[in-house]
Design an enzyme around this catalytic site. Structure first.
Site, mmCIF file in Angstrom:
data_model
loop_
_atom_site.group_PDB
_atom_site.id
_atom_site.type_symbol
_atom_site.label_atom_id
_atom_site.label_comp_id
_atom_site.label_asym_id
_atom_site.label_seq_id
_atom_site.Cartn_x
_atom_site.Cartn_y
_atom_site.Cartn_z
ATOM 1 N N HIS A 84 -24.879 10.790 -4.136
ATOM 2 C CA HIS A 84 -25.716 9.716 -5.279
ATOM 3 C C HIS A 84 -24.773 8.451 -4.794
ATOM 4 C CE1 HIS A 84 -26.193 7.866 -8.665
ATOM 5 N NE2 HIS A 84 -25.314 7.517 -8.560
ATOM 6 N N ASP A 163 -30.663 11.483 -21.011
ATOM 7 C CA ASP A 163 -30.202 10.449 -20.707
ATOM 8 C C ASP A 163 -31.290 8.747 -20.514
ATOM 9 O OD1 ASP A 163 -27.988 9.504 -19.289
ATOM 10 O OD2 ASP A 163 -29.962 9.016 -17.618
ATOM 11 N N SER A 185 -23.930 9.895 -17.652
ATOM 12 C CA SER A 185 -25.340 9.598 -16.622
ATOM 13 C C SER A 185 -25.544 10.388 -15.513
ATOM 14 C CB SER A 185 -25.539 8.875 -17.640
ATOM 15 O OG SER A 185 -26.736 8.174 -17.092
#
Lengths: 416, 416
Positions: A84, A163, A185
């Site tokens: 990520h 979310d 999140s």
């Protein structure tokens, strides 16, 4: 949970208390069921911005959000890694490391979001390749990871609906900048994606959501800590975003840079170093020996590029379509108005310009010829604008030339 | 104002900025028009709890709230004074000073709310007098003030609808305790009521909304400052609420105490002193010479009681109905279980008990025989419960007898 119980919970958070994990689960469930409304949730979110969340609270919130939707499952013996980025300009790391790590023999399941603000989105970039399908059904996504070792797809709407709803609310109510809420999140979507291991690339600097090293390290630590609460292996790298990471800024133009990087034709040193560090962290989590040397050799051998082509073919594109991607012909050069040192590159401004141009031609964008701290002569090329709509003055304004050589920023501030 | 502009405003308040007065007016107008919703307003309210409001901001918010509804007008040469209490237990000041000040020749227009939590409401109390009408149409209210010099009525629903909506939202979202929002809410209703001068009695202590002297003084100062921004004369008194103000706790039972006080039959020293101070402040604002001596003489002469009867008659009640108000017959005495000093009187608990009993019989309640700090012998009468539903144990628990004489609280902490 009724309105009164939620009021009490908000009150406690307002006074600075840490709420019990089970209370967070109750709150999210009540919010999704309509027993708690947007107004109460918005007040709670602002109280979280004010008072913060402990790791236990953020993990409980993450768990509750994951429980609101579907999750992916890989076969028990399949080691799958996800990665990520907190979002940057010219951030082509995902495009490089997903095939690179897969070519090293470790499965990579990359679920990605869309572009946000001035930062690009991996999905938008890949969709500039003719035929590429980022909207894989989730069973096809899992099957592709198992079959060829990697896939990159847009998150399913069925993932973490809490979310989605909460983020939309936070966006409207100016309650985004809570470290605990941001971390929940991010991690909730990774957990729902089903990988065992995560590497977080947290950007830090003037063009990142985290401006200071301290903030970025705090977020990175929270991401790692929350992931570990779920029994996932996690590492984080805090990397520089005071200037664009790569040379190219835009949508398709970044795919071109990634493609050429993987083909050994455009080897920017910063891109190479960060990609190797991220890939190394991913390989380490999968317990691969000598990970950096392996990654470097797979990059040089062209194995990573082959895997990239395989990924694109598996998702409806073709090698031809990838290699046919070309910059628009119209070039407007931006030259230095004076001699000196490159003191500042406003990556936010450049990111916004390039996104605007990309909307009109998918491979439009900016290619930088200089880095922060470079010495330039008057008239020297600073950047090229590839767009019929380019206004070179705007790019020029975003690159400041000064007398003193600026203190260089490290590429990587911390690894956790 | 659209959603985006409101988000920016919330963001600025979240970061601690003071918003421009015109922006507050825009926000309230947009909220009432539906362009800003409850979620954005709740986040803004929590940001106000966090960051506070300047006096200029609170005044702007007050102005915007006043503009959302109707306002009363008195003839230009009519000097009208209003008085507000932040809410207490056994707080009979309004019942005494409204007729007292009117009997001194100064018009008093008292618009009042209902009981809230453990505190009583003047309207609820007066409605225990047979025939009394607190729901005066506002033109009749103004006319009565002009005719007999005073009136006490419930606020019209047409006053400050923005405050009503915002208060309801704040209550649900645990965003009540913002000094600026509290002060705006109070002053907006006073401004809409049309009086030129206000006296604020801000209660302070364990049974008040403001627990500490510092908080109470801050609120009192804000009330005075905001009022002055509107060109109104204003004074504030910060008075003690660590024990009930008077001897009686309930609804009708407090009217009985006020009646008997005005008739000279139940002259509690604390009630007398606070009423004289509040009345003096009101008379000073109306530029009456030697106000305290005048108030004291009108109290002693019975002039204030006559005015009280006149007020009740003007609003549908009668002297007979007032004088017929009597305590329920059933008395349950509460006696000291030990000797010592009265260390603590839990006015919140007593207020809640008495309100519960009052719901079953309008004049039910508690009458205290002791004050904080009094020396008592074992078996001595502490209080009498006037209710068929009374549980003397609960009253006993609320009165703590200890060994040491507690430090006495002043009756008045500050006057501004």
């Amino acid at each position: 949970m009724d309105e009164r119980a939620m009021r009490q919970a908000i009150e406690r958070k307002r006074e600075g208390a840490a709420l019990e994990p089970s209370l967070w689960e109750t709150i999210v469930a009540a919010y999704m069921a309509g027993a708690v409304d947007d107004a109460q949730m918005a007040a709670m979110a602002m109280a979280c911005v004010w008072r913060g969340l402990t790791i236990a609270e953020a993990a409980a919130l993450t768990r509750a959000m994951v429980a609101s939707g579907q999750t992916l499952q890989y076969p028990p013996n399949s080691v799958v890694v996800d990665k990520h980025s907190s979002g940057g300009v010219s951030d082509i790391v995902s495009l490089v490391v997903v095939p690179l790590v897969a070519a090293c023999g470790v499965r990579v399941a990359k679920l990605s979001g869309r572009a946000l603000g001035h930062t690009g989105g991996t999905i938008d970039k890949l969709e500039t390749i003719a035929g590429f399908n980022a909207a894989l059904p989730m069973d096809a996504f899992v099957a592709q990871v198992e079959r060829i070792g990697c896939a990159i797809a847009a998150q399913s709407d069925a993932f973490v609906p809490a979310d989605k709803r909460l983020y939309h609310l936070r966006d409207r109510t100016a309650t985004v900048p809570s470290l605990g809420l941001i971390a929940s999140s991010i991690v909730s979507k990774k957990i729902a994606g089903g990988a065992q291991h995560f590497v977080f690339d947290v950007k830090c600097g003037s063009a990142a959501f985290m401006r200071t090293r301290a903030e970025a390290v705090e977020l990175a630590q929270a991401l790692v800590d929350i992931s570990r609460e779920f029994g996932r292996g996690a590492k984080a790298i805090v990397s520089d975003m005071n200037e664009p990471l790569g040379r190219s800024i835009g949508t398709g133009i970044e795919v071109i840079e990634a493609r050429d990087f993987l083909r050994g034709r455009m080897l920017d040193a910063r891109v190479r170093e960060l990609c190797l560090q991220v890939a190394t962290a991913m390989l380490e989590l999968a317990c691969i020996g000598e990970p950096r040397a392996l990654a470097a050799s797979v990059l040089e051998s062209g194995g990573a590029y082959e895997k990239f082509v395989e990924l694109i073919e598996a998702q409806g594109g073709s090698k031809h379509a990838l290699e046919a991607l070309a910059l628009p012909e119209r070039v407007q050069p931006v030259n230095a108005q004076r001699e000196g040192y490159v003191e500042r590159i406003d990556a936010v401004a450049l990111g916004n310009l390039a996104r605007e141009w990309s909307g009109k031609a998918p491979t439009a964008g900016i290619r930088l010829s200089v880095r922060l701290g470079d010495r330039v002569e008057r008239g020297q090329l600073l950047a090229e604008c590839y767009s019929a709509h380019a206004n070179g003055r705007q790019v020029q304004t975003a690159i400041t030339i000064g007398d003193a050589r600026p203190t260089p920023h490290p590429l990587v501030y911390a690894t956790l």
